[in-house]
Every structure is written in C-alpha cells, then in structure tokens.
Scaffold this active site. Structure first.
Site, PDB file in Angstrom:
ATOM      1  N   ARG A  99       7.362  14.003  19.330  1.00  0.00           N
ATOM      2  CA  ARG A  99       7.180  12.677  18.739  1.00  0.00           C
ATOM      3  C   ARG A  99       6.342  12.711  17.472  1.00  0.00           C
ATOM      4  NH1 ARG A  99       9.870   9.390  17.184  1.00  0.00           N
ATOM      5  NH2 ARG A  99      10.964   9.652  19.170  1.00  0.00           N
ATOM      6  N   LYS A 134      -0.341   2.497  -2.503  1.00  0.00           N
ATOM      7  CA  LYS A 134       0.065   1.645  -1.378  1.00  0.00           C
ATOM      8  C   LYS A 134       0.740   2.517  -0.314  1.00  0.00           C
ATOM      9  CE  LYS A 134       0.628  -2.281  -4.487  1.00  0.00           C
ATOM     10  NZ  LYS A 134       1.561  -3.226  -5.130  1.00  0.00           N
ATOM     11  N   LYS A 166      -8.023  -1.718 -14.188  1.00  0.00           N
ATOM     12  CA  LYS A 166      -7.131  -2.836 -13.901  1.00  0.00           C
ATOM     13  C   LYS A 166      -7.803  -4.155 -14.271  1.00  0.00           C
ATOM     14  CE  LYS A 166      -3.972  -2.207 -10.915  1.00  0.00           C
ATOM     15  NZ  LYS A 166      -3.159  -2.169  -9.660  1.00  0.00           N
ATOM     16  N   GLU A 199      -4.627  -1.244 -17.685  1.00  0.00           N
ATOM     17  CA  GLU A 199      -3.641  -2.284 -17.408  1.00  0.00           C
ATOM     18  C   GLU A 199      -3.794  -3.406 -18.435  1.00  0.00           C
ATOM     19  OE1 GLU A 199      -2.658  -3.851 -13.226  1.00  0.00           O
ATOM     20  OE2 GLU A 199      -3.972  -5.401 -14.063  1.00  0.00           O
ATOM     21  N   ASP A 221       1.534  -4.933 -17.018  1.00  0.00           N
ATOM     22  CA  ASP A 221       1.508  -5.593 -15.715  1.00  0.00           C
ATOM     23  C   ASP A 221       2.336  -6.872 -15.721  1.00  0.00           C
ATOM     24  OD1 ASP A 221       0.647  -6.111 -13.041  1.00  0.00           O
ATOM     25  OD2 ASP A 221      -0.808  -7.548 -13.829  1.00  0.00           O
TER      26      ASP A 221
END
Length: 282
Positions: A99, A134, A166, A199, A221
């Site tokens: 598994r 992410k 950012k 950004e 962005d």
C-alpha cells in the site's frame, strides 16, 4: 538542512509508522514466515509512469532481500495491462510494502501524467510549464521529481533556494523597490547566491522593476494573455518571464503563444488524480 534523500527516508518512516503500527496482523496471522512469492505492478490506466525508483526504495526498506525486475522505466507512456515490474521475495514483506508503494507511485504517476498533458499543450513553443509549492506535505521532493519526469520544470523547491517577492512581501516592505533593495542587501550580507524573482500586478509594476534592476525573473500575476504579450514585449528579454494565476489547460496555449518563458501551474500537484495501478501476486 536535510538532504533530499534524508527527506524521502523521513517520509517512508512516517508512512510505515502510520500504516504498520505494531504489525500487519492480517499478514502475520495468515502467511507463514518462510513463504516466498512474486507480485507484479500492473498498470490499469493510460498515463506517464513515475515512482519506479522510489518503489525500489520502499521494497528495500521493508526487506533488502526483495529482488525487483523492471520492465518499464520512469517517464514512459503506459497503457492498461502493462507490467511495470516484478518483485520477488518473502510474501509477508511484499504485502507490507504494497500500500505504501502504491500510494506513492499512484500519486507520482498522476502528477507526471498531468504535467505531460500541460507540456504537450505547449508543443512547438519554447515555454516550459513549472510546478509550485502547492504540494502534499512531506511529498514535495517526490512530486517535484514527478513533474520533471512528466516533462515539466521545477520552480524553487522551497523557501530556501530562491527569493520570490510576492504581493504580500511588497506591501509589507513598503513597495516593490524597497522589497528588491532589501532582498539584494540580504544576499550580500549573508553571502547568499540566490536568484530573485518579483511578482508584478500591472505594467507599471514592470516599469518599476526594470528601473531598479537586479532581478532574474518577473512573474506576471493574473495577467490576461493579451496583457501578457504586452508585458513580455516590455521586458524585452532583459530577464526571464513567468505567467501565473488563472491558467488552465484550456487557456494554456494562449499564454504560451505570448512568448513568456515559463508558466507556473499549481494544478500539477494540488488537485491531481492518482494513476490507477495494482500490485498483484502471480
């Protein structure tokens, strides 16, 4: 800082700790300790295979005596019915490993398959698809490996190997110029040789970045394809360019045709369906 291999080993330790506990009592109660057998990894869905080498690590961690014969390598296009590899050894060990090995391989193959779909959509263009941060906690190294196996390119691994300024950094720092200046000063003072990416949210932001300089890449962005084309022209090859935000498989080609160097896509890792496969005795 831990190495990639150490992080992968930590992941496997945790995976087995949460799955195995004080023992696989089903296997221990039904399978004799000296039983030997073979299992094969069967592909049940078309896609890009990834995780074969990690499967070897999983099997070896459970029992170094397990022998593995590989028929299909990572990065190969696979179809239902294909046999990726055969593993032979103590049956108890094969069942214990099953598994955890499948969870990792299915996830990695799903990421590689998704990445391949995105990169194929950009075929004929110089634009490369990038991953993001992410990722599934603990599986970042493996998911980023899967992106590369699928034909994509890795962005920064984490917060440590690149400076990415950012919108929140810019706002808290008091503007783009101050954020860039502080980042460059930080690298000088700490002896860090890190690339700097910024950004931007408008063409005016691009102008300001170009004026101050000292940046390796600009990230557009949530720009539309039309605005991205204008932005790429404005940068004029002075630094790398990247598009991010609101980009899907349906509009990816339009962004690529703007001439942007990279397109970052969180969907490569944050919402991927695992590739169906099974590990069966024969």
């Amino acid at each position: 800082m831990k190495t990639k291999e150490e992080l992968i080993d930590d992941l496997l330790e945790l995976a087995f700790a949460e799955d195995l506990g004080d023992g696989d009592h089903t296997t221990l109660s039904t399978i004799p300790a000296d039983a030997m057998g073979r299992s094969r990894l069967i592909i049940k869905e078309e896609g890009i295979l990834a995780g074969v080498e990690i499967a070897r690590k999983v099997l070896n961690k459970v029992n170094p005596s397990i022998r593995m014969e590989v028929f299909i390598k990572d990065g190969s296009h696979v179809h239902p019915g294909d046999i990726a590899f055969v593993a032979e050894g103590p049956v108890r060990s094969l069942l214990i490993a099953e598994r955890t090995m499948l969870n990792i391989m299915q996830r990695m193959s799903g990421v590689a398959t998704m990445t391949n779909r995105y990169q194929e959509e950009l075929k004929g263009l110089h634009t490369r698809v990038l991953d993001t941060r992410k990722t599934t906690p603990g599986m970042r190294m493996l998911e980023k490996d899967a992106v590369a196996i699928g034909g994509g390119k890795n962005h920064r691994i984490g917060l440590f190997d690149m400076i990415l300024i950012k919108d929140n950094h810019e706002d808290f720092a008091g503007g783009i110029e101050k954020a860039i200046e502080r980042a460059r000063e930080y690298c000088r003072e700490n002896g860090k040789d890190l690339k700097i990416e910024v950004e931007v949210r408008s063409l005016d932001d691009i102008r300001r970045v170009l004026e101050i300089g000292g940046v390796d890449r600009i990230m557009f962005d949530n720009f539309s394809p039309e605005l991205t084309k204008e932005a790429v022209k404005m940068v004029g090859g002075k630094m790398e360019t990247e598009s991010s935000g609101g980009i899907t498989l349906e509009n990816l080609r339009a962004y690529g045709e703007t001439g942007v160097d990279f397109i970052s896509v969180g969907a490569l890792t944050h919402s991927v369906k695992g590739l169906d496969m099974s590990f069966k005795a024969f």
